[in-house]
Write a protein that holds these residues in place. Structure first.
Motif, short mmCIF file in Angstrom:
data_model
loop_
_atom_site.label_atom_id
_atom_site.label_comp_id
_atom_site.label_asym_id
_atom_site.label_seq_id
_atom_site.Cartn_x
_atom_site.Cartn_y
_atom_site.Cartn_z
N CYS A 442 0.80 -1.23 0.00
CA CYS A 442 0.00 0.00 0.00
C CYS A 442 0.83 1.28 0.00
O CYS A 442 0.27 2.37 -0.12
N GLY A 443 2.15 1.17 0.13
CA GLY A 443 2.98 2.35 0.12
C GLY A 443 2.68 3.26 1.31
O GLY A 443 2.22 2.82 2.36
N ARG A 444 2.92 4.57 1.13
CA ARG A 444 2.71 5.51 2.22
C ARG A 444 1.87 6.71 1.81
O ARG A 444 1.68 7.64 2.60
N GLU A 445 1.35 6.72 0.60
CA GLU A 445 0.67 7.92 0.12
C GLU A 445 -0.83 7.92 0.40
O GLU A 445 -1.43 8.97 0.60
N SER A 446 -1.46 6.76 0.37
CA SER A 446 -2.92 6.67 0.52
C SER A 446 -3.30 6.26 1.93
O SER A 446 -2.69 5.35 2.51
N LEU A 447 -4.32 6.91 2.48
CA LEU A 447 -4.88 6.47 3.74
C LEU A 447 -5.36 5.03 3.59
O LEU A 447 -5.95 4.66 2.57
N VAL A 448 -5.10 4.23 4.61
CA VAL A 448 -5.55 2.83 4.61
C VAL A 448 -6.50 2.64 5.79
O VAL A 448 -6.23 3.12 6.90
N VAL A 449 -7.60 1.95 5.55
CA VAL A 449 -8.48 1.54 6.65
C VAL A 449 -8.55 0.02 6.66
O VAL A 449 -8.56 -0.61 5.59
N MET A 450 -8.55 -0.56 7.84
CA MET A 450 -8.66 -2.01 8.01
C MET A 450 -10.00 -2.30 8.68
O MET A 450 -10.20 -1.99 9.84
N MET A 451 -10.90 -2.89 7.91
CA MET A 451 -12.29 -3.07 8.35
C MET A 451 -12.54 -4.50 8.81
O MET A 451 -11.99 -5.45 8.26
N ASN A 452 -13.41 -4.62 9.84
CA ASN A 452 -13.70 -5.96 10.36
C ASN A 452 -15.06 -5.99 11.04
O ASN A 452 -15.57 -4.97 11.51
N ASP A 453 -15.65 -7.18 11.07
CA ASP A 453 -16.83 -7.44 11.88
C ASP A 453 -16.40 -7.61 13.34
O ASP A 453 -15.25 -7.98 13.63
N PHE A 454 -17.34 -7.38 14.27
CA PHE A 454 -17.09 -7.59 15.70
C PHE A 454 -15.69 -7.05 16.07
O PHE A 454 -14.78 -7.79 16.43
N LEU A 455 -15.55 -5.73 15.96
CA LEU A 455 -14.25 -5.10 16.11
C LEU A 455 -13.51 -5.63 17.34
O LEU A 455 -14.07 -5.71 18.43
N ASP A 456 -12.24 -5.94 17.16
CA ASP A 456 -11.45 -6.59 18.21
C ASP A 456 -10.12 -5.88 18.38
O ASP A 456 -9.69 -5.06 17.56
N GLY A 457 -9.44 -6.21 19.47
CA GLY A 457 -8.19 -5.58 19.79
C GLY A 457 -7.06 -5.93 18.85
O GLY A 457 -6.13 -5.13 18.67
N ALA A 458 -7.08 -7.11 18.25
CA ALA A 458 -6.02 -7.48 17.31
C ALA A 458 -6.07 -6.63 16.05
O ALA A 458 -5.05 -6.16 15.56
N THR A 459 -7.28 -6.43 15.51
CA THR A 459 -7.43 -5.56 14.35
C THR A 459 -6.91 -4.17 14.66
O THR A 459 -6.17 -3.57 13.88
N ALA A 460 -7.31 -3.63 15.81
CA ALA A 460 -6.88 -2.29 16.19
C ALA A 460 -5.37 -2.22 16.38
O ALA A 460 -4.72 -1.28 15.90
N ASP A 461 -4.80 -3.21 17.04
CA ASP A 461 -3.36 -3.17 17.32
C ASP A 461 -2.54 -3.25 16.05
O ASP A 461 -1.54 -2.53 15.91
N VAL A 462 -2.93 -4.12 15.13
CA VAL A 462 -2.20 -4.23 13.86
C VAL A 462 -2.24 -2.89 13.12
O VAL A 462 -1.23 -2.41 12.59
N ALA A 463 -3.41 -2.26 13.08
CA ALA A 463 -3.54 -0.97 12.39
C ALA A 463 -2.70 0.11 13.06
O ALA A 463 -2.03 0.91 12.38
N VAL A 464 -2.71 0.16 14.38
CA VAL A 464 -1.94 1.18 15.09
C VAL A 464 -0.44 0.98 14.87
O VAL A 464 0.31 1.95 14.63
N GLN A 465 0.02 -0.27 14.92
CA GLN A 465 1.44 -0.52 14.69
C GLN A 465 1.84 -0.19 13.26
O GLN A 465 2.95 0.32 13.02
N LEU A 466 0.98 -0.45 12.30
CA LEU A 466 1.25 -0.07 10.92
C LEU A 466 1.30 1.45 10.77
O LEU A 466 2.10 2.00 10.00
#
Length: 472
Positions: A442-466
């Motif tokens: 995805c490079g660094r130029e475009s905003l990325v969103v990571m979408m999921n059902d039943f939002l969980d801490g793993a999804t959030a943590d991966v996105a924050v670390q990225l």
């Protein structure tokens, strides 16, 4: 001897924490950081001392430095496989735990039937332990820091799929007033309804209407404020009036609701109010909201531009000028610091074209393999060119597999959902892929969103670390 399996999935992102999983005569402890683990456990009749009652308890505990954060359990009959009684005996009873010491525990339990060769035949349980991310943008781009001067579009935002479908409250109000026969009007999916009709009679469909709606539409189980504390910063909302066949009943006030097909969910004004209140309480955070109407039938009247403005203005008035709505240009061109200084911490988008990994065929999976295999083909620089942002959709849509939906509905209990059935197994594949590949693809130029059902801490943590890595 008869037994019933439990497939357990864990992820820990807080140092000093551990997850202890147990069934009769078997205990597993996981304490690795940032590791996606899954394993089999067995509630085996031979390990239960009672001769007549072959019920064993599945339990998980989350501990931090030896201190108990939470303990959840459910009883499983080794002979019938049924799961009953306990703290996880309904999906509604499994809200995320927001602990006072800043730890968030997200978890879910799916009660598996025989599977029928489609759905899992082992109970599914996922547990994640993550930091409270109510202020995560303050940590990755502190005010006044060099990182705050980076483009906002370098962030990776945890995203909630179908945020408005986090409870049955609106749908139950309609069913109470109008009756279960309205379900075919609300679902608006002839293929699904014909499959159900082949299995049960018309009167029976009306009786199981709540099960139909729950299995097809409920994608979240936490309230909005909790989702934002877990880390969510991107939401898609489909605001429309209720179906014209519902409005005359007076079951719900005639205002805008999230519409899943024609199934009403969260009220739009309540959504905007909660988002604005969260931003006021957390002055470093920035939230993106995208309005869309894909899948909403024409019988659900869409708001005019003026009506949209009136709803937004009403919510922003509560901020007394502390928050101003931004747009696509702000998302693309502004730094994090500029958005904070300009008070444009609520970015409102309407039908902005994004590069989405979602396809009806690819996401109609029960194991997530087709989702992951599609990621590298879709996430390319040429595909992203000219798009507003990149939307990586990690959730499976088992609701596009009619027979899986029918089995889920007919065997429905308070712990079943064909959407929840796929949650943990898909996350164990999609989230590690995102962690390992998003920077390169995805490079660094475009905003990325990571979408999921039943939002969980793993999804959030991966996105924050990225986000940290893309900013640095």
């Amino acid at each position: 001897m008869p037994s019933k399996g439990v497939q357990a999935y864990t992820y820990i992102a807080v140092p000093g924490c551990s997850i202890e999983l147990s069934v009769p005569k078997q205990t597993i402890v996981r304490n690795e950081l940032n590791y996606f683990w899954n394993g089999d456990m067995e509630v085996d009749a031979r390990n239960i001392s009672s001769f007549f009652d072959k019920t064993g308890r599945f339990t998980f505990k989350v501990l931090q430095n030896g201190n108990l954060i939470t303990e959840q359990w459910i009883d499983v009959n080794a002979i019938t496989g049924n799961a009953s009684s306990g703290t996880m005996n309904t999906i509604a009873n499994t809200p995320s735990v927001l602990h006072a010491n800043g730890v968030v525990v997200t978890y879910g339990f799916y009660e598996a039937g025989p599977g029928h060769g489609l759905l899992p035949d082992r109970h599914q349980c996922y547990v994640t332990v993550s930091p409270n991310y109510a202020n995560w943008m303050a940590t990755v781009a502190p005010p006044g820091s060099q990182l705050e001067g980076r483009p906002f579009s370098r962030l990776v935002l945890p995203a909630v799929h179908d945020v408005g479908m986090n409870s049955m409250q609106s749908s139950e109000a309609v069913l109470r007033k109008v009756g279960g026969a309205i379900v075919s009007t609300l679902v608006c999916d002839n293929k699904i309804m014909s499959e159900i009709a082949d299995a049960v009679s018309g009167p029976a469909i009306a009786l199981i209407a709540p099960n139909i709606i729950f299995s097809l539409a409920i994608t979240q189980k936490d309230n909005l404020d909790t989702m934002m504390q877990i880390g969510a910063r991107y939401f898609e909302f489909r605001p429309a009036h209720c179906h014209k066949a519902v409005i005359p009943s007076g079951a719900l006030p005639d205002r805008l609701y999230f519409q899943h097909s024609a199934i009403p969910g969260m009220a739009y004004d309540a959504f905007l109010h909660d988002v604005v209140q969260f931003l006021l309480a957390h002055p470093t955070e920035i939230i993106v909201v995208q309005l869309r109407w894909d899948g909403v039938p024409p019988e659900c009247a869409r708001p005019s531009d003026q009506e949209q403005r009136e709803y937004l203005d009403a919510a922003l008035r509560e901020a007394n000028g502390q928050i101003i709505a931004g747009g696509l240009d702000d998302l693309r061109q502004s730094t994090i610091g500029q958005l904070r200084r300009d008070r444009k911490r609520l970015i409102m988008l309407v039908n902005v074209d994004s590069l989405s990994t979602y396809t009806d065929a690819g996401n109609a999976t029960l194991n997530g393999d087709s989702i992951v295999s599609a990621f590298p083909a879709v996430l390319t620089a040429s595909n992203a060119a000219g798009k507003g942002f990149i939307n990586i959709q990690c959730q499976a849509t088992a609701t596009n597999i009619p027979k899986a939906v029918v089995y889920s509905i007919l065997e429905a209990s308070t712990t079943t959902s064909c959407l929840l059935a796929t949650k943990a197994i898909c996350d164990s594949k999609t989230l590690p892929w995102c962690r390992d590949n998003v920077l390169a693809t995805c490079g660094r130029e475009s905003l990325v969103v990571m979408m999921n059902d039943f939002l969980d801490g793993a999804t959030a943590d991966v996105a924050v670390q990225l986000s940290r890595k893309r900013l640095e």
